[in-house]
Scaffold this motif. Structure first.
Motif, PDB file in Angstrom:
ATOM      1  N   SER A 253       0.617  -0.996  -0.032  1.00 41.27           N
ATOM      2  CA  SER A 253       0.540  -0.171  -0.234  1.00 41.27           C
ATOM      3  C   SER A 253       0.894   1.386   0.131  1.00 41.27           C
ATOM      4  O   SER A 253       1.820   1.188   0.872  1.00 41.27           O
ATOM      5  N   LEU A 254       0.520   1.702  -0.393  1.00 36.46           N
ATOM      6  CA  LEU A 254       1.591   3.347  -1.006  1.00 36.46           C
ATOM      7  C   LEU A 254       0.193   4.504  -1.296  1.00 36.46           C
ATOM      8  O   LEU A 254      -1.086   4.551  -1.433  1.00 36.46           O
ATOM      9  N   GLU A 255       0.582   5.353  -0.655  1.00 36.13           N
ATOM     10  CA  GLU A 255       0.567   7.295  -0.133  1.00 36.13           C
ATOM     11  C   GLU A 255       0.474   7.314  -2.173  1.00 36.13           C
ATOM     12  O   GLU A 255       1.069   8.733  -1.623  1.00 36.13           O
ATOM     13  N   GLU A 256       0.200   7.305  -3.071  1.00 31.81           N
ATOM     14  CA  GLU A 256       0.890   7.901  -4.426  1.00 31.81           C
ATOM     15  C   GLU A 256      -0.433   7.785  -5.479  1.00 31.81           C
ATOM     16  O   GLU A 256      -1.637   6.722  -5.371  1.00 31.81           O
ATOM     17  N   ASP A 257      -0.377   8.480  -6.390  1.00 25.35           N
ATOM     18  CA  ASP A 257      -1.092   8.157  -7.527  1.00 25.35           C
ATOM     19  C   ASP A 257      -0.873   6.809  -8.965  1.00 25.35           C
ATOM     20  O   ASP A 257       0.271   7.133  -8.497  1.00 25.35           O
ATOM     21  N   VAL A 258      -1.851   6.219  -8.707  1.00 28.10           N
ATOM     22  CA  VAL A 258      -1.055   5.111  -9.222  1.00 28.10           C
ATOM     23  C   VAL A 258      -0.498   5.703 -10.995  1.00 28.10           C
ATOM     24  O   VAL A 258      -0.301   4.899 -11.877  1.00 28.10           O
ATOM     25  N   GLN A 259      -0.541   6.734 -11.186  1.00 29.83           N
ATOM     26  CA  GLN A 259       0.336   7.031 -12.392  1.00 29.83           C
ATOM     27  C   GLN A 259       1.704   7.340 -11.894  1.00 29.83           C
ATOM     28  O   GLN A 259       2.240   8.081 -13.078  1.00 29.83           O
ATOM     29  N   LYS A 260       1.851   7.716 -10.945  1.00 30.72           N
ATOM     30  CA  LYS A 260       3.306   7.945 -10.334  1.00 30.72           C
ATOM     31  C   LYS A 260       4.232   6.975 -11.280  1.00 30.72           C
ATOM     32  O   LYS A 260       4.411   6.298 -10.998  1.00 30.72           O
ATOM     33  N   LEU A 261       5.861   7.739 -11.645  1.00 37.47           N
ATOM     34  CA  LEU A 261       6.716   7.055 -11.755  1.00 37.47           C
ATOM     35  C   LEU A 261       7.833   7.129 -11.259  1.00 37.47           C
ATOM     36  O   LEU A 261       8.290   8.134 -11.488  1.00 37.47           O
TER      37      LEU A 261
END
Length: 343
Positions: A253-261
């Motif tokens: 689990s991550l607090e990131e946008d799934v489009q983040k590279l």
């Protein structure tokens, strides 16, 4: 509606779409745990049509926007009369506590935002600028964690013909008197029954007492019937760990946008925390089913474009990561993962 002077003086301002941002300020900084620990600025945006919403942007996104504006409209590349020099952006800082650095940037970035939105109308129509201030789905699903600088708008008490038993409603008993210091805060006295409407963050709730509605600290009440558990939005990265004799699936689990590279080092550091007892290597699986080892940042674009998985689970990154032990070279000579037992 109060608008910057430069905008009010523009004769074609009224021709702008209603959803164009005309003012913005940073209301808070939040620390997040994504591919790395980072800070994100919570920005309240107001549009020409009067709408208000929050967006979440990292310093790197400010820097990307700044670079694009300089490239497109600077003296060297701009086309007369469309020259524009963006206001000064706070420089990069490489050493220090991330939260302290982010906090120190708030005043300068607020000046920067004001300078951008005081720009000529044609700048406000720039695609990169509009994308920066656009509220994405990722933004809209987030709830600001802070309260003192971000007071959520309260809603009117809904009156309808539905009769819900008081025993079934989330509620709390006031332990102490509470007198709010702002219009959005609920006033109540010790012993009052407060019906719960929503959870603002881990310390504050929204509720109603009598004919009033507002927010209040949870420490002032005793929960009798709690609100349903909220599912805070997180993203998931599916990871396959190919050990010598077994393949494990792990969803991170991550607090990131799934489009983040992510960068190569960000991803490697994250995986090392997940498998601290192993010396690991990062890999992707190509269309033929073979594992390809990732070596540096130049391989990250390949991972995102060619390493897409088949999962259709909600809020998962579209690509999948395969992790091996760094000294296990047999995984590259045969496709044994298909035959491995899955744990």
């Amino acid at each position: 509606m109060s608008l910057p002077r430069q905008l009010r003086d523009e004769s074609d301002f009224e021709q702008l779409p209603e959803d164009v941002a005309v003012s913005a300020h940073i209301a808070d900084v939040e620390e997040r745990r994504g591919f790395s620990v980072y800070c994100i600025f919570v920005i309240e945006v107001k549009t020409k049509g009067g709408s208000k919403y929050f967006i979440y942007r990292r310093y790197s996104e400010f820097l990307t926007l700044h670079t694009k504006l300089e490239e497109n409209y600077g003296p060297e590349k701009g086309i007369a009369p469309y020259f524009f020099s963006p206001p000064p952006l706070p420089p990069k800082i490489y050493v220090g506590n991330k939260k302290d650095i982010a906090e120190s940037r708030i005043p300068l970035l607020n000046v920067y935002l004001k300078g951008l939105l005081d720009a000529p109308v044609w700048i406000l129509l720039d695609d990169d600028l509009r994308i920066f201030f656009y509220q994405t789905t990722f933004d809209s699903e987030r709830i600001p964690r802070a309260l003192r600088r971000l007071r959520p708008q309260t809603r009117k008490i809904k009156r309808n013909s539905e009769h819900i038993s008081d025993m079934d409603r989330p509620r709390a008993e006031a332990l102490f008197d509470f007198k709010g210091n702002a219009a959005q805060e609920l006033n109540f006295k010790s012993g009052d029954l407060v019906y719960l409407l929503s959870r603002v963050n881990r310390n504050w709730l929204e509720g109603t007492a009598g004919n009033q509605i507002g927010i209040f600290p949870q420490s002032f009440v005793r929960i009798i019937k709690d609100l349903p558990e909220e599912k805070f939005p997180v993203s998931w990265l599916r990871c396959y760990f190919h050990d010598y004799d077994v393949c494990q699936i792990r969803d991170i689990s991550l607090e990131e946008d799934v489009q983040k590279l992510p960068t190569y080092n960000e991803l490697l550091d994250l995986i090392r925390t997940q498998f601290p007892d192993s010396d690991v290597a990062l890999n992707m699986r190509d269309a033929d089913g073979d594992l390809i080892r990732l070596m540096d940042n130049s391989d990250m674009e390949l991972l995102v474009t060619k390493g897409k998985g088949k999962t259709k689970l909600e809020n998962f990154f579209p690509w999948q990561l395969h992790v091996t032990r760094i000294d296990d070279l047999d995984v590259y000579s045969n496709r044994n993962s298909e035959d491995m037992s899955m744990n």
